[in-house]
Design a protein around this motif. Structure first.
Motif, PDB file in Angstrom:
ATOM      1  N   UNK A  80       0.808  -1.217   0.000  1.00 37.62           N
ATOM      2  CA  UNK A  80       0.000   0.000   0.000  1.00 37.62           C
ATOM      3  C   UNK A  80       0.836   1.260   0.000  1.00 37.62           C
ATOM      4  N   UNK A  81       1.890   1.278   0.818  1.00 33.09           N
ATOM      5  CA  UNK A  81       2.754   2.461   0.892  1.00 33.09           C
ATOM      6  C   UNK A  81       3.540   2.627  -0.399  1.00 33.09           C
ATOM      7  N   UNK A  82       4.014   1.536  -0.992  1.00 37.49           N
ATOM      8  CA  UNK A  82       4.748   1.624  -2.253  1.00 37.49           C
ATOM      9  C   UNK A  82       3.858   2.129  -3.380  1.00 37.49           C
ATOM     10  N   UNK A  83       2.582   1.803  -3.340  1.00 34.35           N
ATOM     11  CA  UNK A  83       1.678   2.199  -4.417  1.00 34.35           C
ATOM     12  C   UNK A  83       1.218   3.641  -4.293  1.00 34.35           C
ATOM     13  N   UNK A  84       0.997   4.113  -3.058  1.00 29.98           N
ATOM     14  CA  UNK A  84       0.384   5.432  -2.872  1.00 29.98           C
ATOM     15  C   UNK A  84       1.279   6.453  -2.195  1.00 29.98           C
ATOM     16  N   UNK A  85       2.388   5.984  -1.595  1.00 31.77           N
ATOM     17  CA  UNK A  85       3.158   6.883  -0.748  1.00 31.77           C
ATOM     18  C   UNK A  85       2.619   6.806   0.668  1.00 31.77           C
ATOM     19  N   UNK A  86       3.503   6.980   1.650  1.00 31.20           N
ATOM     20  CA  UNK A  86       3.072   6.737   3.019  1.00 31.20           C
ATOM     21  C   UNK A  86       2.043   7.755   3.510  1.00 31.20           C
ATOM     22  N   UNK A  87       2.097   9.008   3.030  1.00 29.23           N
ATOM     23  CA  UNK A  87       1.119  10.010   3.476  1.00 29.23           C
ATOM     24  C   UNK A  87      -0.273   9.684   2.974  1.00 29.23           C
ATOM     25  N   UNK A  88      -0.381   9.416   1.673  1.00 29.62           N
ATOM     26  CA  UNK A  88      -1.696   9.086   1.101  1.00 29.62           C
ATOM     27  C   UNK A  88      -2.238   7.788   1.676  1.00 29.62           C
ATOM     28  N   UNK A  89      -1.342   6.834   1.914  1.00 26.82           N
ATOM     29  CA  UNK A  89      -1.810   5.545   2.438  1.00 26.82           C
ATOM     30  C   UNK A  89      -2.310   5.686   3.865  1.00 26.82           C
ATOM     31  N   UNK A  90      -1.559   6.373   4.716  1.00 28.82           N
ATOM     32  CA  UNK A  90      -1.990   6.537   6.102  1.00 28.82           C
ATOM     33  C   UNK A  90      -3.226   7.421   6.215  1.00 28.82           C
ATOM     34  N   UNK A  91      -3.408   8.323   5.241  1.00 26.96           N
ATOM     35  CA  UNK A  91      -4.562   9.219   5.273  1.00 26.96           C
ATOM     36  C   UNK A  91      -5.876   8.453   5.111  1.00 26.96           C
ATOM     37  N   UNK A  92      -5.818   7.296   4.441  1.00 28.81           N
ATOM     38  CA  UNK A  92      -7.075   6.593   4.207  1.00 28.81           C
ATOM     39  C   UNK A  92      -7.656   6.008   5.495  1.00 28.81           C
ATOM     40  N   UNK A  93      -6.816   5.904   6.553  1.00 29.30           N
ATOM     41  CA  UNK A  93      -7.339   5.443   7.829  1.00 29.30           C
ATOM     42  C   UNK A  93      -8.219   6.508   8.497  1.00 29.30           C
ATOM     43  N   UNK A  94      -8.103   7.745   8.031  1.00 29.06           N
ATOM     44  CA  UNK A  94      -8.902   8.831   8.595  1.00 29.06           C
ATOM     45  C   UNK A  94     -10.163   9.098   7.784  1.00 29.06           C
TER      46      UNK A  94
END
Length: 229
Positions: free
Chosen positions: A121-135
Motif C-alpha cells: 500500500x505504501x509503495x503504491x500510494x506513498x506513506x502520506x496518502x496511504x496513512x490518510x485513508x485510515x482517517x
C-alpha cells in the motif's frame, strides 16, 4: 501444537513445526532450481506444469489487483500459495504432521501478510496518502480501522490453523475406529482440503493487498471476486 524442541544449535532452538517449515521452504527452492534447469535443457514436462500453475496464479492475481499491479504482487502471493499447499500436503507423509496445524506457523504467515499489505500500500500510494485513508471518511473511525487490521490478521491465522487441525484430528479418529479400511477417501479429502485452505488463505491475503493498493489511489482497482456477488 507441538512446541517441544527437537533440535538445538547453541542458543538456536527448533521445534518440529519450525523444522518442517524449513523443509517446505527448501523443497520450494529445489523445485525452482529444477524448473530452471529443465527450462535450460528444453524439457517439456516440468516447464509445462510450471507454466500452467503460473498462468492460473497470474489470472487469479490479475482479477483482484488489476493488470497494473499483477507483476508486483504475484511473486509474494504465488509463493504464499505454494508454501501453504506444500505444508498442508506434508501431513500425508507417514510420521509427519502439517506445519500449518500449529498456531505459531499460521500466526507467522498471518503477520507476514499483515506487513506485506502495508508495504504494498505504501509503495503504491506513498506513506502520506496511504496513512490518510485510515482517517476517511472521518477521523472518528480511526480506532475501528485499526481494530479491523488486527482482527482480520488474527482470523487469518486461526482459520488456517483450525481447519488443518480439525482435518488431521478427524482423519486420526476415523483411522482409529475403522483401521486401514478407508485410507484412500481420507487421502483424497486431505488433498482437497489442502488445496482449498491454501487457496482461501492466499485469496484473502490478495484481497487485503488489493484494498491496500486501492487506498490513496484516485481510480478504483478491478473489483475482487467477492465484491462482484
Amino acid at each position: 501444537m507441538n512446541n517441544v524442541i527437537v533440535w538445538q544449535f547453541h542458543r538456536l532452538a527448533f521445534t518440529e513445526p519450525m523444522l518442517l517449515s524449513l523443509c517446505v521452504s527448501a523443497c520450494l527452492v529445489a523445485l525452482a532450481l529444477a524448473l530452471r534447469h529443465a527450462i535450460t535443457r528444453d524439457d517439456e514436462g516440468l516447464p509445462l506444469a510450471g507454466e500452467m500453475a503460473y498462468q492460473l496464479m497470474h489470472d487469479a492475481v490479475e482479477e483482484v489487483v488489476g493488470a497494473n499491479y499483477v507483476e508486483r504482487v504475484l511473486p509474494f502471493v504465488g509463493t504464499l500459495w505454494l508454501f501453504i499447499l506444500l505444508a498442508n500436503l506434508l501431513g500425508l507423509v507417514p510420521g509427519l504432521l502439517s506445519p500449518t496445524r500449529d498456531l505459531s506457523v499460521t500466526s507467522a504467515l498471518a503477520v507476514i501478510v499483515f506487513a506485506a499489505v502495508h508495504v504494498f500500500g505504501i509503495r503504491a500510494s506513498g506513506w502520506k496518502a496511504y496513512l490518510r485513508h485510515y482517517l476517511a471518511p472521518t477521523p472518528m473511525l480511526l480506532p475501528f480501522h485499526l481494530i479491523s487490521e488486527f482482527t482480520r490478521t488474527i482470523a487469518l491465522a486461526i482459520r488456517l490453523f483450525g481447519n488443518m487441525m480439525s482435518l488431521e484430528m478427524a482423519a486420526m479418529l476415523v483411522l482409529l475406529v475403522a483401521g486401514l479400511l478407508v485410507p484412500v477417501p481420507l487421502l483424497l479429502l486431505h488433498v482437497v482440503e489442502a488445496l482449498v485452505q491454501a487457496y482461501i488463505f492466499g485469496m484473502l491475503a490478495l484481497i487485503y493487498i488489493g484494498s491496500a493498493l486501492e487506498a490513496g489511489q484516485p481510480g478504483p482497482l478491478a473489483p475482487s471476486p467477492l465484491e462482484e456477488h
